[in-house]
Design a protein around this motif. Structure first.
Motif, mmCIF file in Angstrom:
data_model
loop_
_atom_site.group_PDB
_atom_site.id
_atom_site.type_symbol
_atom_site.label_atom_id
_atom_site.label_comp_id
_atom_site.label_asym_id
_atom_site.label_seq_id
_atom_site.Cartn_x
_atom_site.Cartn_y
_atom_site.Cartn_z
ATOM 1 N N THR A 45 38.490 -48.689 6.759
ATOM 2 C CA THR A 45 38.567 -47.885 5.537
ATOM 3 C C THR A 45 37.148 -47.656 5.024
ATOM 4 N N THR A 46 36.905 -46.478 4.502
ATOM 5 C CA THR A 46 35.560 -46.151 4.011
ATOM 6 C C THR A 46 35.598 -45.917 2.495
ATOM 7 N N ALA A 47 34.416 -45.858 1.886
ATOM 8 C CA ALA A 47 34.332 -45.737 0.425
ATOM 9 C C ALA A 47 35.126 -44.553 -0.141
ATOM 10 N N PRO A 48 35.020 -43.342 0.441
ATOM 11 C CA PRO A 48 35.796 -42.243 -0.152
ATOM 12 C C PRO A 48 37.302 -42.456 -0.052
ATOM 13 N N GLU A 49 37.745 -43.237 0.937
ATOM 14 C CA GLU A 49 39.178 -43.516 1.076
ATOM 15 C C GLU A 49 39.633 -44.604 0.095
ATOM 16 N N LEU A 80 27.841 -34.674 7.349
ATOM 17 C CA LEU A 80 27.840 -35.139 8.742
ATOM 18 C C LEU A 80 28.951 -36.166 8.903
ATOM 19 N N GLY A 81 29.823 -35.984 9.875
ATOM 20 C CA GLY A 81 30.914 -36.943 10.131
ATOM 21 C C GLY A 81 31.842 -37.101 8.942
ATOM 22 N N PRO A 82 32.548 -36.021 8.529
ATOM 23 C CA PRO A 82 33.309 -36.060 7.272
ATOM 24 C C PRO A 82 34.648 -36.786 7.318
ATOM 25 N N ASN A 150 28.082 -40.262 4.985
ATOM 26 C CA ASN A 150 28.574 -41.604 4.662
ATOM 27 C C ASN A 150 29.171 -42.225 5.919
ATOM 28 N N GLU A 151 28.702 -43.393 6.279
ATOM 29 C CA GLU A 151 29.170 -44.064 7.500
ATOM 30 C C GLU A 151 29.141 -43.118 8.696
ATOM 31 N N PHE A 152 28.048 -42.399 8.837
ATOM 32 C CA PHE A 152 27.864 -41.517 9.989
ATOM 33 C C PHE A 152 26.865 -42.139 10.971
ATOM 34 N N PHE A 153 25.708 -42.546 10.480
ATOM 35 C CA PHE A 153 24.674 -43.079 11.381
ATOM 36 C C PHE A 153 25.161 -44.333 12.111
HETATM 37 N N1 SAH Z 1 32.295 -40.046 6.462
HETATM 38 C C1 SAH Z 1 33.688 -40.379 6.632
HETATM 39 C C2 SAH Z 1 34.039 -40.848 8.055
HETATM 40 C C3 SAH Z 1 33.203 -41.918 8.679
HETATM 41 S S1 SAH Z 1 33.708 -42.260 10.332
HETATM 42 C C4 SAH Z 1 34.119 -41.377 5.602
HETATM 43 O O1 SAH Z 1 33.255 -41.917 4.917
HETATM 44 O O2 SAH Z 1 35.319 -41.617 5.469
HETATM 45 C C5 SAH Z 1 32.523 -41.388 11.308
HETATM 46 C C6 SAH Z 1 32.688 -39.891 11.318
HETATM 47 O O3 SAH Z 1 31.668 -39.331 12.142
HETATM 48 C C7 SAH Z 1 33.985 -39.355 11.904
HETATM 49 O O4 SAH Z 1 34.343 -38.194 11.202
HETATM 50 C C8 SAH Z 1 33.588 -39.045 13.352
HETATM 51 O O5 SAH Z 1 34.461 -38.170 13.999
HETATM 52 C C9 SAH Z 1 32.223 -38.473 13.134
HETATM 53 N N2 SAH Z 1 31.323 -38.514 14.285
HETATM 54 C C10 SAH Z 1 31.086 -39.549 15.111
HETATM 55 N N3 SAH Z 1 30.125 -39.238 16.029
HETATM 56 C C11 SAH Z 1 29.746 -37.963 15.739
HETATM 57 C C12 SAH Z 1 28.781 -37.076 16.302
HETATM 58 N N4 SAH Z 1 28.028 -37.443 17.340
HETATM 59 N N5 SAH Z 1 28.642 -35.855 15.760
HETATM 60 C C13 SAH Z 1 29.397 -35.480 14.686
HETATM 61 N N6 SAH Z 1 30.324 -36.273 14.127
HETATM 62 C C14 SAH Z 1 30.496 -37.510 14.632
#
Ligand code: SAH
Length: 361
Positions: A45-49, A80-82, A150-153
């Motif tokens: 689970t992530t912060a926005p959830e 990025l990574g929504p 958020n939680e992308f890197f």
């Molecule tokens: N930001 C969201 C999800 C975090 S999970 C939140 O906070 O709830 C990581 C997200 O990054 C997912 O949407 C996943 O599909 C995406 N993702 C992972 N690797 C990626 C990449 N190389 N390029 C683009 N998106 C990516």
């Protein structure tokens, strides 16, 4: 063994051990392409959830920063990574406070997973703002830009090197009989210098640095800012931070390839170094708790509670504690926040400017 694991075993049997980076890359591509990993039925689970307050406060951050940019009439709002699109939906709802902001904005989601793109489409179908999807940040059209991740890197693959008497040797994933096992490349990577101690671990976020550099170049060309939130530290850590999570519990990263979420902790110092190379301003790093508190999360929670039932009020208090709490069970201290901005943008909400740091040579 499932079909993906069989393919992976076959590949290693044929080609020999692969780097941790390639292992992460193959597993994560399969993992994210085949499921929605978020929420109570998923793996994490992530912060926005956890609460709408998170995305709403990021929305206020975006509003104020757009204002400080001189209210450009056309704005790329990039995420990025929504995930499920929850953060962006909450952010846009907060954006209704300033209709000019919404009129200026076009939303650009950088997302590789087809399953999650569908979720995002549903979450944003009534937002009233044009939304488009991109495989890479480079595909987002030029123009004044605000970026959030958020939680992308933490979801991007890293190379790992272990300190040995010979130098830094790259960590590999090979086969021991029928099972996957970690190994080590015998020749050291000379360009990395010498390890501080035997057994130290160096994590090299190749993909993360490429993204950070791309963002930095973009923000050097045009007005804007980027906001990053992740489980991380100001490094180097010289520690193994690779972890697998499945069904909300820690798992062995090699046990169930492609079926568990694989992450590493983010070294914000490296991201800041990439920005320093483009002479951007750097803001933070701050803890998520301090950041959300300075944006007014306590007041937002109090407002929401005024219209809430006792049970809802309890949920709001619980969410506030999870997002800002300082112990190992909460996110307030473990998660960190860093922002980058075009040199013309001297300050951003909730983060102190960082005095300049040397770029990585
Ligand atoms: N930001 C969201 C999800 C975090 S999970 C939140 O906070 O709830 C990581 C997200 O990054 C997912 O949407 C996943 O599909 C995406 N993702 C992972 N690797 C990626 C990449 N190389 N390029 C683009 N998106 C990516």
């Amino acid at each position: 063994m499932n079909a993906f694991a069989r393919t992976l075993h076959g590949l290693i049997a044929l080609e020999g051990p692969i780097t941790v980076e390639r292992y992460m890359s193959l597993c994560l591509a399969h993992y994210y392409a085949t499921r929605d990993p978020l929420g109570s039925a998923g793996d994490f689970t992530t912060a926005p959830e956890i609460s709408q307050m998170f995305g709403e406060l990021i929305g206020l951050w975006m509003l104020e920063t757009w204002h400080a940019m001189g209210r450009p009439g056309s704005l790329r709002l990039v995420e990025l990574g929504p995930g499920r699109g929850t953060l962006m939906a909450d952010l846009l709802r907060a954006g209704r406070l300033m209709p000019d902001f919404l009129a200026a904005a076009s939303v650009h989601l950088v997302e590789t997973s087809p399953a999650l793109r569908e979720r995002q489409k549903a979450a944003l179908s009534t937002s009233g703002v044009p939304v488009s999807w991109h495989d890479r940040l480079e595909d987002v059209p030029e123009g004044p830009t605000l970026i959030v991740a958020n939680e992308f890197f933490d979801a991007l693959p890293v190379r790992q090197f272990i300190g040995t008497e010979r130098g830094w040797c790259e960590r590999l994933v090979g086969l021991e009989g029928e099972a996957l096992a970690f190994g080590l490349k015998p020749e050291p990577e000379a360009s990395l210098g010498s390890p501080p101690r035997l057994g130290a671990m160096l994590e090299w976020p190749v993909a993360g640095l490429a993204v950070a550099t791309g963002i930095a170049r973009r923000l050097a060309r045009q007005r804007g800012a980027a906001l990053f939130i992740d489980y991380g530290y100001w490094g180097p850590a010289f520690a193994d931070t690779l972890q697998a999570v499945k069904g909300h519990a820690y798992a062995d990263p090699l046990a169930d390839p492609g079926e568990a979420d694989l992450t590493t902790h983010v070294d914000f110092h490296r991201i800041a170094q990439a920005a320093a190379g483009e002479s951007l301003r750097i803001h933070g790093m701050a803890t998520q708790g301090d950041f959300l508190e300075s944006l007014g999360i306590a007041a937002r929670a109090a407002t929401l509670k005024r219209q809430a039932s006792p049970a809802q009020a309890e949920t709001i208090d619980h969410a506030l504690q999870r997002l800002t709490g300082r112990g190992p069970q909460a996110m307030g201290e473990l998660f960190k926040v860093l922002a980058l901005s075009h040199p013309s943008l001297e300050a951003v909400p909730g983060l102190a400017p960082l005095p300049s740091i040397p770029a990585r040579t």
